[in-house]
Design a protein around this motif. Structure first.
Motif, short mmCIF file in Angstrom:
data_model
loop_
_atom_site.label_atom_id
_atom_site.label_comp_id
_atom_site.label_asym_id
_atom_site.label_seq_id
_atom_site.Cartn_x
_atom_site.Cartn_y
_atom_site.Cartn_z
N LEU A 1 40.75 49.03 32.40
CA LEU A 1 40.96 47.58 32.29
C LEU A 1 41.37 47.22 30.88
CD1 LEU A 1 37.83 46.21 34.18
CD2 LEU A 1 40.17 46.32 35.03
N GLU A 2 40.69 47.85 29.92
CA GLU A 2 41.00 47.58 28.51
C GLU A 2 40.49 48.72 27.66
OE1 GLU A 2 38.67 44.64 26.44
OE2 GLU A 2 36.87 45.12 27.55
N GLU B 1 48.91 41.25 35.49
CA GLU B 1 48.66 42.53 36.16
C GLU B 1 47.96 42.35 37.49
OE1 GLU B 1 46.49 44.74 33.15
OE2 GLU B 1 44.59 44.30 34.16
N GLU B 2 47.99 43.42 38.28
CA GLU B 2 47.34 43.38 39.59
C GLU B 2 45.83 43.36 39.40
OE1 GLU B 2 47.29 47.11 42.06
OE2 GLU B 2 47.84 48.02 40.16
N PHE B 3 45.15 42.74 40.34
CA PHE B 3 43.69 42.67 40.35
C PHE B 3 43.14 43.96 40.94
CE2 PHE B 3 39.70 41.60 42.53
CZ PHE B 3 39.00 41.00 41.51
N LEU B 4 42.21 44.58 40.21
CA LEU B 4 41.62 45.83 40.70
C LEU B 4 40.23 45.55 41.24
CD1 LEU B 4 42.48 48.24 37.73
CD2 LEU B 4 43.68 48.03 39.92
N LYS C 1 46.61 37.89 31.10
CA LYS C 1 45.94 38.26 29.85
C LYS C 1 46.77 37.87 28.65
CE LYS C 1 43.51 42.19 31.82
NZ LYS C 1 43.03 43.57 31.66
N LYS D 1 29.41 40.53 32.04
CA LYS D 1 30.21 39.64 31.19
C LYS D 1 30.08 38.17 31.57
CE LYS D 1 33.57 42.68 29.18
NZ LYS D 1 34.29 43.82 29.72
N LYS E 1 47.28 43.68 24.02
CA LYS E 1 47.24 44.14 25.41
C LYS E 1 48.58 44.75 25.82
CE LYS E 1 43.21 42.05 26.75
NZ LYS E 1 41.99 42.82 26.93
N GLU F 1 32.66 48.00 37.67
CA GLU F 1 33.10 48.06 36.28
C GLU F 1 32.12 48.89 35.44
OE1 GLU F 1 34.43 44.04 35.27
OE2 GLU F 1 34.64 44.75 33.20
N VAL G 1 41.37 36.31 29.15
CA VAL G 1 41.69 36.86 30.48
C VAL G 1 41.34 35.83 31.55
CG1 VAL G 1 41.12 38.67 32.15
CG2 VAL G 1 41.28 39.24 29.72
P1 AMP Z 1 39.59 42.76 29.57
O1 AMP Z 1 39.39 42.00 28.30
O2 AMP Z 1 40.98 43.21 29.77
O3 AMP Z 1 38.58 43.84 29.79
O4 AMP Z 1 39.23 41.72 30.72
C1 AMP Z 1 37.99 41.04 30.74
C2 AMP Z 1 37.36 41.14 32.11
O5 AMP Z 1 38.25 40.65 33.12
C3 AMP Z 1 37.06 42.58 32.54
O6 AMP Z 1 35.84 43.02 32.04
C4 AMP Z 1 37.09 42.46 34.05
O7 AMP Z 1 35.85 41.96 34.53
C5 AMP Z 1 38.15 41.43 34.29
N1 AMP Z 1 39.45 42.10 34.53
C6 AMP Z 1 40.39 42.39 33.60
N2 AMP Z 1 41.46 42.99 34.17
C7 AMP Z 1 41.21 43.07 35.48
C8 AMP Z 1 41.93 43.59 36.61
N3 AMP Z 1 43.15 44.12 36.48
N4 AMP Z 1 41.34 43.52 37.81
C9 AMP Z 1 40.11 42.97 37.96
N5 AMP Z 1 39.38 42.46 36.95
C10 AMP Z 1 39.92 42.49 35.72
#
Ligand code: AMP
Ligand code: GLY
Length: 368
Positions: free
Chosen positions: A224-225, A132-135, A99, A161, A59, A139, A109
Motif C-alpha cells: 500500500l505504501e 489506484e484500485e482498492f485492495l 492519493k 488507523k 507516492k 492490513e 488518502v
Molecule cells: P497509505 O498512506 O498509502 O498507506 O494509505 C493510508 C491508508 O489507506 C492505508 O493504511 C489503507 O488503510 C488505505 N489504503 C491505501 N491504499 C489502499 C488501497 N489501494 N486499497 C485499500 N485501502 C487502501
C-alpha cells in the motif's frame, strides 16, 4: 512530524553531545537530507539518503519504482491535472483510492465510493495524484532494518488507523497497534521478503528502517505504501518485545556490518493503545493535566511511551494530538489486551479518548 530544522542544525546538535550514533525517527528530516549531511561528516546515522527517502516522500515515485522493479502493488494511474484525473476515473471500479503525491501526515488518502466522492477528493488532493484500485484484505505493517545489503526483519505488527472502534471515523496517524507472532505466517513472511523487501533494498541500497504497509490480498501480499522509518504506533509494541542490545544492531546497520546480526523477541504478544487529546485528529486542545502515569507503570507493568506531552506547573500535561502510547504484554493476546487496558484505566486527563478494540482484528483471525 514536528518542526523540521536545517540538516546542519541536527549535525551541530549531534556533535555538541559527542553522539556515537544518531537514529532518525520522523520522515521530515530524512526527506530534507539529514543522512547525507551526517555521512559527509562521518557521523554514524541510521536512515536512508534523501534520494531514497523519495519512497515515502512521493507516492508517484514509489508507485513507478514498484512498477519498474516488479514489486506487487495496486494498479494505478499517475495524474498531473484535474482533467486527467477525471478521465482516469473510467479505468477503475468503485471504491477506488485517490492519493496526494506528497507527504500528508496520514491525511492524503481518500477511499472514494462513487464518482462524486472521487471528484471531490481530486479537487482537495490534486493536481499531483495517484489514483489506484482498492485492495481488499488484512492490513499488516512489515518493517526491516538494512545496512544497504543485509536485512533484519522485525516482527510483523498491525496498526489501527481509523479514529474509532470498528475502523470507523476519520483516519489518524494510528490509534494503537499490536505485535503477535501469528500476524504474518512464515510462508507470507518469506514471500514478502522475496517479492517486496529484497528487490526494494537491492534497487536502492536501502539503509535504515524500511516499512512496507501491506495488504494481504487473495493474490498475495501487495504494498500500500513504503515508509522510510519505523512506524508509529507500531514501534511501541515492537520495542516492548525486543530483547538484547538494540544499540549494537543499530550501530552495525549504520556502519554496514549487519551480516550475522539478529534481533531476539520475547514470546509474549504486546499491545499499544494510544491516548489522544481533546479534538484529535482535528484541532487539538493542549494543557490538560495528566494523572496516573506512575500507577499505570507500577501497578500494571505497562510502559508509557510519551508523545504529545510536556511538563507544566502541575506536572505532566497534554501538548499534542496523540498524547501517549500505553504498552503492555501478556502470556497470550487476550491477557496482553487486558493488561494494557487495565493500565489505560489508571490514566486520566480531560478530553482523553482512545479506541477500545485494539487487537480485535487478531481475535477475529484466530478466534483466541
Ligand atoms: P497509505 O498512506 O498509502 O498507506 O494509505 C493510508 C491508508 O489507506 C492505508 O493504511 C489503507 O488503510 C488505505 N489504503 C491505501 N491504499 C489502499 C488501497 N489501494 N486499497 C485499500 N485501502 C487502501
Ligand atoms: N503507523 C503508520 C505510520 O507510522 O506511518
Amino acid at each position: 512530524m514536528g518542526e523540521i530544522l536545517a540538516t546542519t542544525d541536527y549535525l551541530a546538535a549531534a556533535e555538541s553531545i559527542d553522539a556515537d550514533l544518531s537514529v532518525v525517527g520522523p520522515e521530515g528530516p530524512l526527506v530534507a537530507g539529514v543522512v547525507d549531511q551526517f555521512r559527509s561528516h562521518d557521523q554514524p546515522i541510521v536512515g536512508p539518503s534523501r534520494e531514497v527517502a523519495r519512497l515515502e516522500a512521493s507516492k508517484m515515485y514509489a508507485k513507478e519504482f514498484m512498477q519498474r522493479h516488479g514489486i506487487p502493488t495496486a494498479r494505478f494511474v499517475r495524474i498531473e491535472s484535474d482533467e486527467a484525473a477525471v478521465r482516469a476515473l473510467a479505468k477503475f471500479d468503485y471504491p477506488l483510492v485517490v492519493k496526494a503525491d506528497g507527504l500528508a501526515a496520514g491525511k492524503g488518502v481518500v477511499i472514494a465510493h462513487d464518482r462524486s466522492e472521487a471528484e471531490s477528493a481530486i479537487r482537495t488532493l490534486g493536481p499531483r495524484l495517484v489514483i489506484e484500485e482498492f485492495l481488499e484484505g488484512e492490513e499488516v505493517s512489515f518493517i526491516v532494518l538494512s545496512d544497504g545489503r543485509n536485512i533484519i526483519a522485525l516482527e510483523a505488527t498491525q496498526d489501527h488507523k481509523a479514529l474509532s472502534d470498528g475502523d470507523t471515523g476519520p483516519n489518524t496517524g494510528g490509534m494503537g497497534a499490536y505485535c503477535d507472532g501469528r500476524i504474518l505466517s512464515q510462508s507470507d513472511t518469506e514471500r514478502v521478503l522475496d517479492t517486496i523487501i529484497q528487490p526494494a533494498v537491492r534497487a536502492t541500497g536501502f539503509t535504515g528502517f524500511l516499512y512496507a504497509g501491506l495488504m494481504l490480498t487473495a493474490d498475495g501480499p501487495k504494498v500500500l505504501e513504503f515508509n522510510v522509518r519505523l512506524g508509529d504506533p507500531e514501534t511501541q509494541p515492537l520495542m516492548h518485545r525486543l530483547e538484547g542490545d538494540f544499540g549494537d544492531v543499530l550501530m552495525r546497520s549504520a556502519t554496514g556490518e549487519l551480516a550475522g546480526a539478529s534481533l531476539k523477541w520475547k514470546p509474549d504478544p504486546s499491545v499499544c493503545v494510544v491516548l489522544a487529546a481533546a479534538g484529535y485528529p482535528g484541532r487539538v486542545r493542549t494543557g490538560d493535566v495528566i494523572e496516573g502515569i506512575d500507577a499505570a507503570m507500577k501497578d500494571c507493568g505497562a510502559q508509557v511511551f510519551q508523545a504529545g506531552m510536556r511538563v507544566g506547573k502541575a506536572g505532566f500535561e497534554t501538548a499534542g494530538g496523540r498524547v501517549m502510547g500505553i504498552t503492555a504484554s501478556g502470556t497470550d493476546l487476550a491477557t496482553a489486551v487486558k493488561n494494557t487496558y487495565a493500565a489505560v484505566e489508571r490514566i486520566r486527563f480531560d478530553g482523553m479518548h482512545y479506541r477500545r478494540d485494539i487487537a480485535q482484528k487478531g481475535f477475529k483471525r484466530w478466534r483466541s
